[in-house]
Scaffold this active site. Structure first.
Site, short mmCIF file in Angstrom:
data_model
loop_
_atom_site.label_atom_id
_atom_site.label_comp_id
_atom_site.label_asym_id
_atom_site.label_seq_id
_atom_site.Cartn_x
_atom_site.Cartn_y
_atom_site.Cartn_z
N HIS A 193 0.81 -1.21 -0.09
CA HIS A 193 0.21 -0.03 -0.11
C HIS A 193 0.73 1.38 0.09
O HIS A 193 1.90 0.96 0.16
CB HIS A 193 -0.90 -0.23 1.26
N HIS A 208 5.92 2.38 4.01
CA HIS A 208 6.04 1.11 3.25
C HIS A 208 6.59 1.38 1.86
O HIS A 208 6.99 0.63 1.10
CB HIS A 208 4.81 0.53 2.92
FE FE Z 1 2.53 0.79 8.14
ZN ZN Z 2 0.05 1.60 6.37
#
Ligand code: FE
Ligand code: ZN
Length: 255
Positions: free
Chosen positions: A56, A61
């Site tokens: 995501h 990330h």
């Molecule tokens: Fe996270």
């Molecule tokens: Zn997240």
């Protein structure tokens, strides 16, 4: 031969994963919170990065994606639904799409809830699923964008994977998650046992990930909104599963 899995701690409490196919030498990383620890792990194993899989768009990330791509030429794969807010994608993916790491084939599972474009990657032959901030060890991601019903459906899809699947999730949150889970099911023997192993792992500085799906089914309150004991614990014995899930998520947010 199953894929080799290396858990890479990043930033304060994030995890990335290296996935290596020994037969072909192909290596992918799932999520890139920070390039440096992943670069070091690759060098430590003598592996060259060929793919970057993104669960995501959150910065914890993806922050190191552009740097790793520039260094390695790895292809970047992520959700088509979030192509506008992910790093530039070489392949934009949706439900059921096939992905390969060397000789092993995986499948994309859409798991909206934490974000609406969140995806997971399942590699059945190696019994691995990469869940990012959807299903987590003893927990699930906060609902920043999706509805409780949406996340419950996502978790149901993950629950349907084979019980011996290893759940590779994005954060080290298990200790706090265990404290919360025990407020709901203080007598659940599997949860008591797991809380003990989580505490021991953290004392020794070991990650609590990956976790086995069968353990999540037995202990993770967010997967158990359809279980009578959980419905009773939140005082909603006759409520639909998704409403019980919503109540559990709301209690965790205040915990
Ligand atoms: Fe996270
Ligand atoms: Zn997240």
């Amino acid at each position: 031969m199953p894929l080799e899995l290396v858990t890479v701690p990043c930033l304060g409490d994030n995890y990335a994963y290296l996935v290596h196919d020994a037969a072909t030498g192909a290596t992918a990383v799932v999520d890139v919170p920070d390039a440096a620890p992943i670069r070091a792990a690759l060098a430590g194993h003598g592996w060259a990065l060929s793919g970057i899989l993104l669960t995501h768009h959150h910065v914890d990330h993806v922050a190191g994606v552009d740097e790793l791509r520039a260094e390695t030429g790895a292809r970047v794969l992520g959700a088509a639904a979030d192509a506008h807010r992910l790093p530039r994608l070489d392949a934009a993916l949706g439900e059921g799409d096939s992905i390969t790491i060397g000789s092993e084939e995986g499948r994309v599972i859409e798991v909206p809830g934490h974000t609406v474009g969140h995806i997971a990657f399942h590699f059945p032959a190696s019994a691995l699923v990469f869940t990012g901030d959807s299903l987590m060890a003893l927990g699930c991601g906060r609902l920043f964008e999706g509805t409780p019903a949406m996340m419950w459906q996502s978790l149901r899809k993950l629950s349907a994977l084979p019980p011996d699947t290893l759940v590779c999730s994005g954060h080290e949150y298990a200790e706090a998650n265990a404290r919360f889970a025990r407020t709901l099911e203080p007598e659940n023997p599997a949860l008591i046992l797991r809380s003990g192993s989580i505490a021991a792992a953290r004392r020794e500085g070991r990650p609590t990930v990956p976790s086995q799906l069968s353990d999540e089914m037995a202990t993770n309150p967010f997967l158990r909104a359809n279980v009578a004991a959980l419905k009773a614990a939140v005082g909603m014995p006759d409520a639909p599963d998704a409403e019980v899930f919503a109540e559990i998520r709301a209690r965790k947010d205040k915990f």
